[in-house]
Design an enzyme around this catalytic site. Sequence first.
Site, short mmCIF file in Angstrom:
data_model
loop_
_atom_site.label_atom_id
_atom_site.label_comp_id
_atom_site.label_asym_id
_atom_site.label_seq_id
_atom_site.Cartn_x
_atom_site.Cartn_y
_atom_site.Cartn_z
N HIS A 320 82.18 88.62 92.63
CA HIS A 320 80.79 88.57 92.18
C HIS A 320 80.18 87.23 92.61
CE1 HIS A 320 77.43 90.03 89.84
NE2 HIS A 320 77.21 88.77 89.60
N ALA A 321 79.06 87.29 93.30
CA ALA A 321 78.47 86.07 93.91
C ALA A 321 78.15 85.03 92.86
CB ALA A 321 77.18 86.46 94.65
N HIS A 350 69.39 84.13 97.08
CA HIS A 350 69.46 83.97 95.63
C HIS A 350 70.39 82.81 95.27
CE1 HIS A 350 69.53 85.15 91.36
NE2 HIS A 350 70.76 84.69 91.43
N GLU A 351 71.57 82.80 95.90
CA GLU A 351 72.57 81.75 95.58
C GLU A 351 72.13 80.39 96.13
OE1 GLU A 351 74.41 84.56 93.51
OE2 GLU A 351 74.65 82.40 93.43
N HIS A 354 70.07 78.49 93.71
CA HIS A 354 70.83 77.73 92.71
C HIS A 354 71.27 76.39 93.34
CE1 HIS A 354 71.10 80.89 89.73
NE2 HIS A 354 71.69 81.72 90.56
N GLU A 378 67.43 81.38 87.90
CA GLU A 378 67.64 82.67 88.58
C GLU A 378 66.43 83.06 89.43
OE1 GLU A 378 71.42 82.76 87.14
OE2 GLU A 378 70.43 83.81 88.78
N HIS A 480 78.71 90.62 83.97
CA HIS A 480 78.20 89.62 83.04
C HIS A 480 78.67 89.84 81.62
CE1 HIS A 480 75.77 89.71 86.60
NE2 HIS A 480 75.33 88.51 86.34
N TYR A 490 67.80 86.82 83.93
CA TYR A 490 67.39 87.58 85.13
C TYR A 490 66.09 88.32 84.86
CZ TYR A 490 72.21 86.61 86.44
OH TYR A 490 73.41 85.98 86.72
#
Length: 597
Positions: A320-321, A350-351, A354, A378, A480, A490
């Site tokens: 999971h990323a 998306h990552e 972060h 997020e 999650h 999210y």
Amino acid sequence: SCSASTLDARLFFERENELLRQRYHEEYLASYTYNTNVTDENRQAMIAVYARNAVQNKQLAEKIKSSDYTQSEDADVRRQALHLSKMGASALDPDDYLALQNAISSMQSNYATTNVCSYTNRSDCSLSLEPHIQERLSNSRDPAELAWYWREWHDKAGTTQKENFAEYVRLTRKAARLNDHRSYADYWVQFYEDADFERQLDASFKQLLPFYRQIHGYVRYRLRQHYGEDVVPAEGNIPMHLLGNMWGQSWNEVIDLFTPYPEKPFVDIKASMVQQNYTVQKLFELGDQYFQSLGMRALPPSFWNLSLLTRPDDRQVVCHASAWDFYQDSDVRIKMCTEVDMHYFFVVHHELGHIQYYLQYEQQPAVFRGAPNPGFHEAVGDVIALSVMSAKHLKTIGLTENGRLDEKSRINELFKQALSKIVFLPFGYTMDKYRYAVFRNEIEEPQWNCGFWQMRSEYGGVEPPVPRTDKDFDPPAKYHIDADVEYLRYFAAHIFQFQFHKALCSLAGQYAPNDSRRTLDNCDIFGSKEAGRALSKFLSHGSSLHWKVVLQEFTGETEMDTSALLEYFDPLYQWLKQENSRLGVPLGWGETNKIPS
Ligand SMILES: C=C(C[SeH])C(=O)N1CCC[C@H]1C(=O)O
Ligand SMILES: [Zn+2]
């Protein structure tokens, strides 16, 4: 000037923040070692570091609670004291703390190592979620095969974890009580620093529900045309195994089943990538170049040396990323099992959002190296992805020829975006509405599974492909839920990202109200130093100021507001209302019949 006591307080927090930074550094190193090599030895080693640090965190929180720092004349001291006195699980005694971390990491290990048997070759039981099962859910058009994979995964990744989940609920409830919270749900809610947060969530959800009902009705209608009336009901819940995603949280993987204008085909971006010899490395380089084009931070050399960007073949990893901050020397990393396709191109951004946040606030004291609202963290990467996935930008990087869509192609593209951004909302909302109800004992253990499916039906109009009872236990089939990761971040991010996008597009001169050539859905902020400066400033605050203060400086707003999202999708919303009434599409859904009534 400030009093001696304030100087003393500042010295105290300076020292404690350095110790906290060191604790974060060793915790994330131990956790990364486990996540990139899932063995019981690494799991135990990780928990041992967590347990040692929990004692330190608890001592610090108690020291602050017995001080007068929260009444300091210095606002920054007050805020640091407030943040550092929030004890979560570290309030538990050592045995309970270890038991909780064992329950959570055991659920995570199960999720990371679950394999299922192939539908077409039952003796091959080596299929993993990423990429094998996801590929089948995206590409199979056989309802029996889709139901097979849905059930295999939920039985093996969900039901087997019921005891661990019950232990997790028991011990997080105990921790919340030790911190004088009514429940663990109330502990989670406090991170939004807004007493009105839950009411605002409900209001946002209600504002978006009419749009979702239009999408749901149209998709159900088109799915029924494709699969027939025995598989898809005319007015009931949509069987979720047909929707291209294990949890039904985004439906864009199977959009070819319901493209509004099928005569205007989507450009096959994956084919373009393959044809142009795209590699995983290339996807990350493009993301890195995007942030640099805005004048923002480049990925440091350690990122490229220490990240894990593809699934290794010699060990088990948590695929999971996730993005990692090691709180030292700009050491930031991503761990994900990347494939070369459009879905992962999005996840890469998306990552990297972060990662950019980590780099922008790294000068803050450890306590403020985070987002002031969990939804902000997020949203960052998704905002950049809104520009990257625009026809304009895909043309800029040579993945498509046409940088400006005609009306029909525009509806197709907006529909594809809505199948991840709008469809996601009931899912995100339910993930934590359900857990809040469990943590608050509003749903009692014997009804935990049926309560879950009842809420998924009530809020999203989707249901399992096969009957489920309270002998099954499906929630841990979602990452999650195993990993104790709060989920409304999210949901909030899906609303905030359009507010951020509108502000950045305005700054980049890419958006102007009522200018049909500069609409939100074809804005690309690439190369805008103006936009980059505003975004950098927004991120660099970390959680040192309240999120409403930081948001106001960035977009001029002080609330989570769905207007920008609705403006972005308005052409599609109008089209769907007309099309659904033209076709006589029924809207809404009843109760699911897949659980005992
Ligand atoms: C990509 C991540 C890591 Se922060 C993720 O968990 N996401 C991103 C979108 C929603 C949620 C999910 O996959 O359920
Ligand atoms: Zn994320």
